[in-house]
Scaffold this active site. Structure first.
Site, mmCIF file in Angstrom:
data_model
loop_
_atom_site.group_PDB
_atom_site.id
_atom_site.type_symbol
_atom_site.label_atom_id
_atom_site.label_comp_id
_atom_site.label_asym_id
_atom_site.label_seq_id
_atom_site.Cartn_x
_atom_site.Cartn_y
_atom_site.Cartn_z
ATOM 1 N N GLY A 34 7.738 5.292 -7.595
ATOM 2 C CA GLY A 34 8.285 4.611 -6.434
ATOM 3 C C GLY A 34 7.697 3.273 -6.021
ATOM 4 O O GLY A 34 6.916 2.672 -6.719
ATOM 5 N N THR A 35 8.146 2.791 -4.868
ATOM 6 C CA THR A 35 7.621 1.687 -4.061
ATOM 7 C C THR A 35 8.225 0.310 -4.300
ATOM 8 O O THR A 35 8.871 0.042 -5.295
ATOM 9 C CB THR A 35 6.081 1.556 -4.157
ATOM 10 O OG1 THR A 35 5.717 1.099 -5.442
ATOM 11 C CG2 THR A 35 5.393 2.853 -3.893
ATOM 12 N N SER A 36 7.949 -0.578 -3.312
ATOM 13 C CA SER A 36 8.341 -1.982 -3.351
ATOM 14 C C SER A 36 7.255 -2.767 -2.637
ATOM 15 O O SER A 36 6.604 -2.246 -1.730
ATOM 16 C CB SER A 36 9.689 -2.173 -2.633
ATOM 17 O OG SER A 36 10.202 -3.468 -2.842
#
Length: 603
Positions: A413-415
């Protein structure tokens, strides 16, 4: 060339005015914001990025539409924190697979004097226990069996954290910061190649009826370039703009979220309305470390493992004699990769043993900085020899603690967002819903409209097996109210002598975030590369096991040399999404990862 959208408040004039009047007490005149979205470029494969040079301010984000929203906020007189909020709200719309209202974030903020670490990490519901991620036989669930559905949904922290940070640091009215996302959700945006590819590849998202209807019309994933409107998300954002985060954590939005979690057909969760009401963001002290005698590298303390682990790796490398050629033909050399992999094994062994929510797990020797103490790093670095150690054991920086090491498990995941404003203020924020598309649950916020926001599966960041065979507890096991360990590594760098800010950077990528950010720091300050050059370097990673090298980016001789030293080497895809901004004498320099859709925009 895309036709610019109308000035932001022209189509929503009544909304803009009413939101500004009802949601804030700022006396400054409401600015007339304009948004001119540009469509994301193709993200499949490796798309070269030019690097950017700007003079006054800059926004680096994972999607051009989001970066443009931040640029417009800065142009209208907002500061770095204002811009980051606007960027994140647009990311929730255009990059739903990575972050959004249903997730959490870590935010580092530098206001020119003070450095704050804002913790918006999700928490475990009050009704969970340490057996949450075990099956009826007491064995750890398969990852997707835990992640898909309501079981692993933690209490979202993003909105409450951003609201608290805005109260402390914001300049423009809160309501104004949400208008770019509202406008885009109403008018729609062209589906990017990356979003299409991820929708096409995901087997689990179509199992949710609401997500299937919204993202797979006619049973097929949304096509590249197809205009996607999200009226349900627009309605949720309107409520949050008018009434603040309370509109999310109670009332129809909260009730719909809880129903979605608790009434999942085959994997219900335990999140309740009381959990949402009880959530509190935390304002922590950033964890800073002197590096190379010149740089003060600041990041997030536990429950993030990112700063501790990346600085352990870099600190261990500092203990070794300098290499004559760490780079060869534009890529890290075999000699460097050997040392880095060994240092990473040592750091990840300590990570698995010690790092967890500090409200539940004591730091070794009573201080997390004990893991970065020069004497301890020197002792650990002495274990790095000419051959591979295969697998490292954890160290003991102080009296032994009765924890069991956490078993290996996947992280996703993530940004990442980096912003520097015209007054030199800086933000580094990494946000997440964990796996791509999170728990694969789309909530319409009780609106009954198409679309909405995706819920996180962050509880899978806890240890699936809470105890070892001897019954010793794992520090990062599931407990009510606890924040799961993270790898998110938003990073700000300062000159150690003058205190002047030097850079803002970070990355998505699960546990590999640690390596992506460490690589970028090495590129910027050990190898004197530009931000874009540092980001462009081939990726590499080790999680206390095989040495992973970005597929097709290293010479065969490099792999052969590493294997001769005893390394198990695997070539894999390592699709980072690094963003970096650097202060330089001639202005701001920025880079965005060629492996994703990100850009740097500003003036």
């Amino acid at each position: 060339m895309n036709r610019p959208l109308p000035r932001l408040c022209n189509g929503l004039l009544g909304l803009c005015l009413s939101l500004a009047l009802s949601a804030c007490s700022h006396e400054a005149q409401q600015p007339q914001l304009a948004i001119r979205p540009i469509q994301p470029e193709a993200a499949s494969g490796y798309q070269s990025k030019p690097g950017w040079h700007l003079q006054r301010y800059a926004v680096a984000a994972a999607n051009p539409l989001a970066a443009e929203a931040g640029r417009q906020i800065l142009q209208a007189g907002g500061n770095a924190l204002d811009a980051a909020i606007a960027v994140q709200m647009v990311l929730a719309l255009v990059e739903p697979q990575s972050s959004g209202l249903g997730g959490g974030a870590f935010l580092l903020h530098w206001d020119g004097v003070r450095l704050d670490a804002w913790d918006g990490r999700e928490t475990a519901p009050a009704a969970v226990d340490e057996r949450l991620l075990l099956n009826e036989q007491g064995q750890p669930l398969e990852f997707m069996a835990a992640a898909v559905g309501g079981r692993a949904v933690g209490v979202p922290g993003l909105l409450k954290m951003l609201e608290a940070a805005h109260r402390a640091h914001g300049r423009l009215p809160w309501a104004v910061l949400l208008v770019p996302a509202i406008e885009l959700a109403e008018q729609g945006f062209a589906v990017s190649p990356r979003l299409h590819a991820l929708l096409a590849a995901d087997r689990h998202l179509p199992r949710d009826p609401a997500a299937a209807a919204f993202y797979y019309p006619g049973g097929q994933p949304l096509a590249v370039g197809q205009r996607l409107r999200n009226p349900a998300l627009a309605e949720v954002l309107r409520r949050v703009a008018r009434h603040g985060s309370a509109a999310f954590y109670q009332g129809p939005v909260a009730e719909a979220l809880v129903r979605k979690v608790q009434q999942h057909a085959d994997n219900p969760g335990r999140l309740s309305g009381a959990d949402l009401l009880a959530y509190r963001p935390l304002r922590r002290e950033a964890l800073c470390q002197l590096w190379r005698k010149r740089y003060r590298v600041c990041g997030f303390p536990p429950p993030s493992s990112g700063q501790l682990t990346q600085m352990q790796i870099l600190g261990l490398l500092e203990q070794l004699p300098p290499l004559e050629r760490p780079l060869e033909d534009g890529a890290p050399s075999a000699a460097f990769l050997h040392r880095y992999s060994e240092a990473a094994k040592l750091a990840f062994a300590d990570r698995a043993q010690y790092i967890a929510d500090p409200a539940f797990a004591a730091a070794p020797a009573g201080d997390w900085r004990s893991l970065l103490a020069p004497g301890y790093l020197k002792q650990r670095a002495a274990l790095i020899g000419e051959g591979s150690m295969e697998r490292a054991e954890h160290g003991t920086p102080g009296a032994p603690l009765a924890w069991a090491p956490q078993a290996d498990q996947p992280e996703y995941g993530t940004s990442h967002i980096s912003v520097i404003d015209a007054e030199g203020r800086a933000v580094a924020m990494t946000s997440s819903i964990e796996a791509a598309f999170g728990a694969r649950l789309l909530s319409d916020g009780g609106s009954g409209l198409p679309g909405g926001f995706l819920l996180n599966n962050q509880l899978t960041d806890f240890a699936f097996a809470p105890r070892d065979a001897e019954g010793r507890p794992v520090a990062n096991r599931v407990e009510p109210g606890k924040r799961p360990r993270s790898s998110m590594s938003p990073t700000l760098v300062f000159d150690a002598a003058s205190g002047a800010p030097l850079a803002s950077l970070g990355a998505p990528g699960g546990a590999a975030i640690v390596h992506f950010t460490a690589k970028t720091l090495l590129g910027l300050y050990a190898w004197e590369l530009s931000p874009q050059q540092a980001i462009d370097l081939p990726n590499f990673a080790n999680f206390n096991g095989p040495t992973l090298l970005e597929k097709g980016r290293f010479a065969p001789a490099t792999l052969e040399t590493l294997r001769a030293r005893g390394h198990q080497v695997e070539e894999v895809e390592l699709p980072s999404g690094i963003q970096a901004l650097q202060y330089r004498a001639d202005g701001l320099h920025g880079g965005a990862d060629p492996r994703r859709e990100g850009v740097v925009l500003g003036e």
